[in-house]
Design an enzyme around this catalytic site. Structure first.
Site, mmCIF file in Angstrom:
data_model
loop_
_atom_site.group_PDB
_atom_site.id
_atom_site.type_symbol
_atom_site.label_atom_id
_atom_site.label_comp_id
_atom_site.label_asym_id
_atom_site.label_seq_id
_atom_site.Cartn_x
_atom_site.Cartn_y
_atom_site.Cartn_z
ATOM 1 N N TYR A 71 0.832 -1.209 0.000
ATOM 2 C CA TYR A 71 0.000 0.000 0.000
ATOM 3 C C TYR A 71 0.862 1.254 0.000
ATOM 4 O O TYR A 71 0.552 2.225 -0.688
ATOM 5 C CB TYR A 71 -1.000 -0.005 1.167
ATOM 6 N N ARG A 74 1.932 1.989 -3.486
ATOM 7 C CA ARG A 74 0.822 2.540 -4.279
ATOM 8 C C ARG A 74 0.491 3.971 -3.849
ATOM 9 O O ARG A 74 0.213 4.837 -4.678
ATOM 10 C CB ARG A 74 -0.423 1.660 -4.110
ATOM 11 N N ASN A 105 -12.709 4.917 -6.334
ATOM 12 C CA ASN A 105 -11.264 5.158 -6.231
ATOM 13 C C ASN A 105 -10.907 5.758 -4.875
ATOM 14 O O ASN A 105 -11.695 6.480 -4.268
ATOM 15 C CB ASN A 105 -10.802 6.090 -7.350
ATOM 16 N N HIS A 122 -14.956 3.247 -1.435
ATOM 17 C CA HIS A 122 -13.966 2.252 -1.011
ATOM 18 C C HIS A 122 -12.855 2.847 -0.161
ATOM 19 O O HIS A 122 -11.771 2.281 -0.083
ATOM 20 C CB HIS A 122 -13.393 1.527 -2.243
ATOM 21 N N CYS A 153 -0.701 2.472 16.221
ATOM 22 C CA CYS A 153 -1.643 3.545 16.553
ATOM 23 C C CYS A 153 -1.109 4.318 17.748
ATOM 24 O O CYS A 153 -0.772 3.706 18.775
ATOM 25 C CB CYS A 153 -3.010 2.938 16.871
ATOM 26 N N CYS A 156 -3.588 3.472 20.875
ATOM 27 C CA CYS A 156 -3.794 2.159 21.508
ATOM 28 C C CYS A 156 -2.666 1.161 21.217
ATOM 29 O O CYS A 156 -2.657 0.068 21.768
ATOM 30 C CB CYS A 156 -5.132 1.561 21.086
ATOM 31 N N GLY A 193 -14.768 4.262 -16.519
ATOM 32 C CA GLY A 193 -13.563 3.569 -16.053
ATOM 33 C C GLY A 193 -13.793 2.483 -15.030
ATOM 34 O O GLY A 193 -12.942 2.278 -14.169
ATOM 35 N N THR A 194 -14.902 1.773 -15.152
ATOM 36 C CA THR A 194 -15.125 0.686 -14.184
ATOM 37 C C THR A 194 -15.653 -0.560 -14.890
ATOM 38 O O THR A 194 -16.447 -0.452 -15.822
ATOM 39 C CB THR A 194 -16.089 1.123 -13.060
HETATM 40 C C1 BJW Z 1 -10.596 2.859 -18.767
HETATM 41 C C2 BJW Z 1 -9.396 3.411 -19.215
HETATM 42 C C3 BJW Z 1 -9.408 4.778 -19.538
HETATM 43 C C4 BJW Z 1 -9.043 1.355 -18.788
HETATM 44 N N1 BJW Z 1 -10.553 5.485 -19.410
HETATM 45 N N2 BJW Z 1 -11.712 3.583 -18.663
HETATM 46 C C5 BJW Z 1 -20.208 -12.708 -5.718
HETATM 47 C C6 BJW Z 1 -19.150 -13.636 -5.715
HETATM 48 C C7 BJW Z 1 -17.994 -13.434 -4.936
HETATM 49 C C8 BJW Z 1 -17.885 -12.330 -4.175
HETATM 50 C C9 BJW Z 1 -18.925 -11.438 -4.198
HETATM 51 C C10 BJW Z 1 -20.070 -11.624 -4.927
HETATM 52 N N3 BJW Z 1 -20.906 -10.553 -4.733
HETATM 53 C C11 BJW Z 1 -20.291 -9.712 -3.906
HETATM 54 C C12 BJW Z 1 -19.101 -10.249 -3.563
HETATM 55 C C13 BJW Z 1 -18.092 -9.704 -2.710
HETATM 56 C C14 BJW Z 1 -17.170 -8.692 -3.312
HETATM 57 C C15 BJW Z 1 -17.330 -8.585 -4.811
HETATM 58 O O1 BJW Z 1 -18.057 -7.769 -5.343
HETATM 59 N N4 BJW Z 1 -16.600 -9.388 -5.556
HETATM 60 C C16 BJW Z 1 -16.693 -9.375 -7.023
HETATM 61 C C17 BJW Z 1 -15.294 -9.120 -7.595
HETATM 62 C C18 BJW Z 1 -17.320 -10.650 -7.475
HETATM 63 N N5 BJW Z 1 -17.469 -7.429 -2.668
HETATM 64 C C19 BJW Z 1 -16.981 -7.154 -1.469
HETATM 65 O O2 BJW Z 1 -16.289 -7.934 -0.841
HETATM 66 C C20 BJW Z 1 -17.369 -5.814 -0.894
HETATM 67 N N6 BJW Z 1 -17.896 -5.975 0.421
HETATM 68 C C21 BJW Z 1 -18.965 -6.707 0.668
HETATM 69 O O3 BJW Z 1 -19.612 -7.282 -0.182
HETATM 70 O O4 BJW Z 1 -19.266 -6.742 2.010
HETATM 71 C C22 BJW Z 1 -20.345 -7.541 2.460
HETATM 72 C C23 BJW Z 1 -20.540 -7.192 3.934
HETATM 73 C C24 BJW Z 1 -21.717 -6.617 4.328
HETATM 74 C C25 BJW Z 1 -21.894 -6.292 5.673
HETATM 75 C C26 BJW Z 1 -20.892 -6.562 6.596
HETATM 76 C C27 BJW Z 1 -19.693 -7.118 6.177
HETATM 77 C C28 BJW Z 1 -19.518 -7.432 4.826
HETATM 78 C C29 BJW Z 1 -16.129 -4.916 -0.784
HETATM 79 C C30 BJW Z 1 -15.487 -4.637 -2.087
HETATM 80 C C31 BJW Z 1 -14.198 -3.874 -1.859
HETATM 81 C C32 BJW Z 1 -13.399 -3.688 -3.134
HETATM 82 N N7 BJW Z 1 -12.104 -3.222 -2.793
HETATM 83 C C33 BJW Z 1 -11.168 -2.866 -3.866
HETATM 84 C C34 BJW Z 1 -9.839 -2.475 -3.231
HETATM 85 C C35 BJW Z 1 -9.938 -1.083 -2.586
HETATM 86 C C36 BJW Z 1 -8.681 -0.685 -1.899
HETATM 87 C C37 BJW Z 1 -7.492 -0.600 -2.807
HETATM 88 O O5 BJW Z 1 -7.449 0.253 -3.728
HETATM 89 O O6 BJW Z 1 -6.588 -1.397 -2.604
HETATM 90 O O7 BJW Z 1 -11.720 -1.777 -4.619
HETATM 91 S S1 BJW Z 1 -10.979 -4.143 -5.082
HETATM 92 C C38 BJW Z 1 -10.927 -3.054 -6.467
HETATM 93 O O8 BJW Z 1 -12.117 -3.246 -7.288
HETATM 94 C C39 BJW Z 1 -11.035 -1.644 -5.887
HETATM 95 C C40 BJW Z 1 -11.908 -0.968 -6.903
HETATM 96 O O9 BJW Z 1 -12.502 0.186 -6.355
HETATM 97 C C41 BJW Z 1 -12.900 -2.034 -7.271
HETATM 98 C C42 BJW Z 1 -13.558 -1.828 -8.596
HETATM 99 O O10 BJW Z 1 -12.620 -1.865 -9.628
HETATM 100 P P1 BJW Z 1 -12.800 -0.893 -10.877
HETATM 101 O O11 BJW Z 1 -12.705 0.504 -10.441
HETATM 102 O O12 BJW Z 1 -13.999 -1.274 -11.638
HETATM 103 O O13 BJW Z 1 -11.448 -1.206 -11.694
HETATM 104 P P2 BJW Z 1 -11.158 -2.363 -12.759
HETATM 105 O O14 BJW Z 1 -9.694 -2.520 -12.846
HETATM 106 O O15 BJW Z 1 -11.968 -3.564 -12.479
HETATM 107 O O16 BJW Z 1 -11.699 -1.772 -14.133
HETATM 108 C C43 BJW Z 1 -11.046 -0.687 -14.798
HETATM 109 C C44 BJW Z 1 -11.903 -0.320 -15.989
HETATM 110 O O17 BJW Z 1 -11.344 0.846 -16.569
HETATM 111 C C45 BJW Z 1 -11.933 -1.393 -17.087
HETATM 112 O O18 BJW Z 1 -13.284 -1.584 -17.489
HETATM 113 C C46 BJW Z 1 -11.121 -0.772 -18.223
HETATM 114 O O19 BJW Z 1 -11.586 -1.158 -19.510
HETATM 115 C C47 BJW Z 1 -11.351 0.684 -17.979
HETATM 116 N N8 BJW Z 1 -10.330 1.593 -18.515
HETATM 117 N N9 BJW Z 1 -8.434 2.483 -19.229
HETATM 118 C C48 BJW Z 1 -11.641 4.889 -18.987
HETATM 119 N N10 BJW Z 1 -8.248 5.427 -19.988
#
Ligand code: BJW
Length: 253
Positions: A71, A74, A105, A122, A153, A156, A193-194
């Site tokens: 991290y 990054r 983001n 996020h 921390c 704590c 971008g998602t």
């Molecule tokens: C361009 C470009 C240009 C390229 N211009 N575009 C079913 C199965 C299994 C698991 C699950 C499920 N349903 C839900 C889940 C759980 C999971 C989930 O969704 N998993 C899926 C992957 C299946 N979700 C979770 O775990 C979430 N929490 C949850 O569900 O909690 C339940 C709960 C409830 C109550 C109590 C306790 C628990 C949490 C999700 C957290 C995601 N975290 C991350 C990391 C953040 C920290 C960090 O940065 O390190 O978030 S993972 C990562 O993915 C990050 C992003 O925000 C997120 C989304 O990614 P994003 O932004 O879409 O990026 P990419 O890379 O996927 O796409 C980029 C896009 O840009 C592409 O389309 C390109 O084409 C495009 N692009 N150049 C415009 N120039």
């Protein structure tokens, strides 16, 4: 195939009529600022690293120094990055219509570009908390001078972690509630971008669509939103968003 002026004009004409806009953004909007996406084949972070070894609480507990250092590297890139024309176009749209940016983001680039209403689903690279979550809202100043990885921390002694949402963790309740509210209330949603596959964030464009908003999707590659979007404007955010917003402003948005 190059993106046609006609398609931009159609989407811009709808945007020019908008009463309330939501911009739903993901990693791709910051790619032209030099920040990696997650899922792009070959170049995304998850093509190089196993997300389950980095972006989960279990991974942090198993090897906190490794996850902390990843991290930190990054966050160094994020601190050095600048908003690109895509972020700036989103900010400019506020001149004409109320805009809420709902971003997945953690980089703060929308705010730095001038967007004034940004919901961070996020978490943020600028905030930290202790692992027990008893102490939140910490900043780098709270552990300045520590050479431990991770630092402790100051209140704590627990390990400090980034205030980002890892897999399996709940999103900040106020952020997801606000995102769902604005998705229900907007009449145009621009996704940019998602991949639109990470839940619950991915509910935001789906809810906007289901409640009658026009959906404009900006992405060089097909994503989960393109299938129901009214317009898929195929191209990079840094090129397409300035064209779209400039045209909407010309049309009197
Ligand atoms: C361009 C470009 C240009 C390229 N211009 N575009 C079913 C199965 C299994 C698991 C699950 C499920 N349903 C839900 C889940 C759980 C999971 C989930 O969704 N998993 C899926 C992957 C299946 N979700 C979770 O775990 C979430 N929490 C949850 O569900 O909690 C339940 C709960 C409830 C109550 C109590 C306790 C628990 C949490 C999700 C957290 C995601 N975290 C991350 C990391 C953040 C920290 C960090 O940065 O390190 O978030 S993972 C990562 O993915 C990050 C992003 O925000 C997120 C989304 O990614 P994003 O932004 O879409 O990026 P990419 O890379 O996927 O796409 C980029 C896009 O840009 C592409 O389309 C390109 O084409 C495009 N692009 N150049 C415009 N120039």
């Amino acid at each position: 195939m190059p993106l046609s002026e006609r398609k931009i004009d159609e989407a811009a004409a709808r945007l020019a009529q908008a009463r309330r806009v939501v911009v739903f953004s993901g990693a791709g909007v910051s790619k032209e600022s030099g920040i990696s996406t997650f899922r792009e084949p070959g170049e995304g972070l998850w093509a190089k690293y196993d997300p389950m070894k980095l972006a989960t609480r279990e991974a942090y507990e198993a090897d906190p120094a490794f996850v902390w250092r990843w991290y930190e590297s990054r966050f160094g890139l994020i601190e050095a990055a600048e908003p690109n024309p895509g972020h700036r176009a989103v900010a400019e749209l506020e001149q004409a219509v109320p805009v809420t940016v709902v971003t997945q983001n953690i980089d703060g680039l929308h705010q730095r570009a001038g967007s004034t209403d940004v919901v961070e689903l996020h978490g943020s690279a600028r905030r930290f908390k202790c692992l027990s979550e008893r102490h939140t809202g910490l900043t780098r100043a709270d552990f300045a001078g520590s050479d431990e990885a991770p630092p402790r921390c100051p209140r704590c002694g627990d390990m400090i972690r980034p205030d980002v949402v890892w897999f399996g963790e709940a999103l900040p309740a106020d952020a997801i509630q606000r995102a769902l509210d604005v998705a229900t209330d907007c009449d145009v949603l621009i996704a940019v971008g998602t991949t639109g596959i990470v839940y619950p964030a991915a509910m935001v464009p789906a809810i906007a669509y289901q409640t009658g908003a026009a959906v404009i999707d900006v992405n060089p590659d097909e994503d989960a939103i393109a299938g129901f979007a009214d317009w898929w404007l195929r191209g990079p955010g840094g090129e397409v968003l300035p064209r779209l917003v400039a045209r909407a402003l010309e049309l009197g948005a």
